[in-house]
Write a protein that holds these residues in place. Structure first.
Motif, short mmCIF file in Angstrom:
data_model
loop_
_atom_site.label_atom_id
_atom_site.label_comp_id
_atom_site.label_asym_id
_atom_site.label_seq_id
_atom_site.Cartn_x
_atom_site.Cartn_y
_atom_site.Cartn_z
N TRP A 110 0.85 -1.20 0.00
CA TRP A 110 0.00 0.00 0.00
C TRP A 110 0.88 1.24 0.00
O TRP A 110 0.64 2.20 -0.74
N ARG A 111 1.92 1.23 0.83
CA ARG A 111 2.83 2.38 0.87
C ARG A 111 3.56 2.57 -0.46
O ARG A 111 3.73 3.69 -0.94
N GLU A 112 3.98 1.43 -1.04
CA GLU A 112 4.63 1.52 -2.35
C GLU A 112 3.68 2.09 -3.40
O GLU A 112 4.06 2.90 -4.24
N SER A 113 2.42 1.67 -3.33
CA SER A 113 1.43 2.12 -4.30
C SER A 113 1.20 3.62 -4.18
O SER A 113 1.11 4.34 -5.18
N ALA A 130 1.98 6.40 -7.01
CA ALA A 130 0.92 7.29 -7.47
C ALA A 130 1.37 8.74 -7.38
O ALA A 130 1.13 9.54 -8.29
N ARG A 131 2.03 9.08 -6.29
CA ARG A 131 2.51 10.46 -6.12
C ARG A 131 3.62 10.77 -7.13
O ARG A 131 3.69 11.88 -7.66
N LEU A 132 4.47 9.76 -7.38
CA LEU A 132 5.54 9.96 -8.35
C LEU A 132 4.96 10.18 -9.74
O LEU A 132 5.40 11.07 -10.48
N ALA A 133 3.94 9.39 -10.10
CA ALA A 133 3.33 9.53 -11.40
C ALA A 133 2.63 10.87 -11.55
O ALA A 133 2.66 11.50 -12.61
N ALA A 134 2.00 11.32 -10.45
CA ALA A 134 1.30 12.60 -10.50
C ALA A 134 2.27 13.77 -10.65
O ALA A 134 1.93 14.80 -11.23
N LEU A 172 12.43 0.58 -9.09
CA LEU A 172 12.70 -0.63 -8.32
C LEU A 172 11.74 -0.71 -7.14
O LEU A 172 11.58 0.27 -6.40
N VAL A 173 11.13 -1.86 -6.97
CA VAL A 173 10.19 -2.09 -5.86
C VAL A 173 10.73 -3.27 -5.05
O VAL A 173 10.76 -4.40 -5.53
N SER A 174 11.18 -3.00 -3.84
CA SER A 174 11.77 -4.07 -3.02
C SER A 174 10.67 -4.85 -2.32
O SER A 174 9.60 -4.32 -2.00
N PHE A 175 10.93 -6.14 -2.09
CA PHE A 175 9.99 -6.97 -1.34
C PHE A 175 10.77 -8.00 -0.55
O PHE A 175 11.91 -8.35 -0.89
N GLU A 176 10.15 -8.49 0.51
CA GLU A 176 10.77 -9.52 1.35
C GLU A 176 10.62 -10.86 0.66
O GLU A 176 9.55 -11.21 0.18
N ASN A 197 1.19 -4.40 -8.40
CA ASN A 197 2.16 -3.58 -7.69
C ASN A 197 3.57 -3.71 -8.27
O ASN A 197 4.39 -2.83 -8.11
N ILE A 198 3.81 -4.85 -8.89
CA ILE A 198 5.10 -5.12 -9.53
C ILE A 198 4.81 -5.61 -10.95
O ILE A 198 3.91 -6.44 -11.15
N ASP A 199 5.55 -5.10 -11.92
CA ASP A 199 5.32 -5.48 -13.32
C ASP A 199 6.20 -6.64 -13.76
O ASP A 199 5.75 -7.52 -14.50
N VAL A 200 7.46 -6.62 -13.34
CA VAL A 200 8.44 -7.60 -13.85
C VAL A 200 9.30 -8.08 -12.69
O VAL A 200 9.73 -7.29 -11.85
#
Length: 302
Positions: free
Chosen positions: A76-79, A83-87, A126-130, A146-149
């Motif tokens: 949710w935080r990443e999303s 969203a803010r970055l895209a805006a 880059l989207v980090s995940f555990e 949330n992640i494309d690739v």
């Protein structure tokens, strides 16, 4: 729909083992925090904590929910961040590359100058995940949300199991990781003879078809190798390799996962396909990204 405030209160209480400590960290009253937990338990119809004078412990259901709640809140935080970055920016949304300790993005970053040459409009994030089994299954099943690739070892069974598509980039030679203090660490290349009498950590059966075939062939050609199964590639198995003096089946792309391990090539012909996993219905920018990578690497879809 779950409330993020309730999820956050639950996570803080679970990690600190105390309602009062969690309330203090969140700058709220203990009563307010407990109310959030009670509302969450009522909504889920599940008891999450065992309350005692010694503090809080998670119930079996609470332990399961803890992993999922952490995953949901992180994404949710990443999303929100995306969203803010895209805006705040112009042009198409970036291609979101999932990265973890076992899904490194380094080789994609090395390709980036060539990708931009093919398509200057492309952007990546880059989207980090555990790296846990729950996260891995969830991410592969929901690629495009949330992640494309995601880059990593790929297998024909992934398409039916997770509904994702794959692009094979290359065949990664199968190597062995071992402690830098291991007697074999001084060698530049290992042979089957070196491995005889050693314990070799291999992914358990039915997790990866190519590794299952590799296991069967090793057992047939060199039964003196003691194969030890493990359930999932994460930092735990790399720690096990270092502390117990075993060998671990690995690839060169993972040579920086553990600083106390050394990755050595082996004189055999075993390879595993390495590539990209993505949604069956990729966005236009993801399609452009994949086309650029495919052209540069002469890759083939699976």
């Amino acid at each position: 729909m779950l409330d993020n405030k309730q999820l956050n209160s639950f996570l803080q209480a679970a990690e600190l083992g105390s309602f009062s400590k969690a309330a203090q960290k969140a700058f709220v009253s203990v009563t307010a925090l407990i109310q959030q937990i009670n509302l969450l338990e009522a909504r889920l119809k599940v008891k999450l904590f065992i309350r005692s004078h010694r503090g809080l412990t998670l119930t079996p259901s609470g332990k399961i929910f803890y992993k999922d709640a952490k995953y949901m809140l992180d994404y949710w935080r990443e999303s929100v961040s995306r969203a803010r970055l895209a805006a705040a920016s112009e042009g198409p949304a970036p291609v979101r590359i999932g990265t973890s300790i076992i899904t490194p993005s380094r080789f994609l970053l090395d390709l980036w100058p060539h990708i931009q040459k093919e398509n200057p409009a492309l952007k990546i994030q880059l989207v980090s995940f555990e790296n846990t089994p729950e996260n891995a299954r969830g991410i592969l099943s929901r690629l495009g949300e949330n992640i494309d690739v995601v880059a990593g070892l790929i297998d024909e069974g992934f398409s039916s199991a997770y509904g994702c598509k794959m692009l094979e980039l290359f065949q990664a030679p199968v190597c062995c990781a071992l402690s830098r203090h291991h007697p074999l660490a001084s060698k530049k290349i290992l042979t089957m003879k070196d491995l005889a009498g050693q314990k070799l950590l291999l992914l358990k059966r039915n997790g990866f078809r190519r590794i299952d075939a590799l296991r069967a062939d090793i057992s047939r050609k060199c039964p003196q190798i003691e194969i030890v199964s493990f359930p999932f590639y994460d930092i735990t198995v790399f720690n096990q390799c270092e502390t117990q003096g075993t060998l671990l089946m690995t690839i060169e792309n993972w040579d920086n996962v553990h600083p106390l391990l050394k990755t050595l090539p082996v004189k055999w012909d075993y390879t595993l396909p390495f590539g990209l996993m993505f949604s069956p219905k990729p966005s236009p920018q993801v399609r452009d990204f994949l086309k650029a990578v495919q052209k540069i690497k002469n890759a083939k879809p699976l």
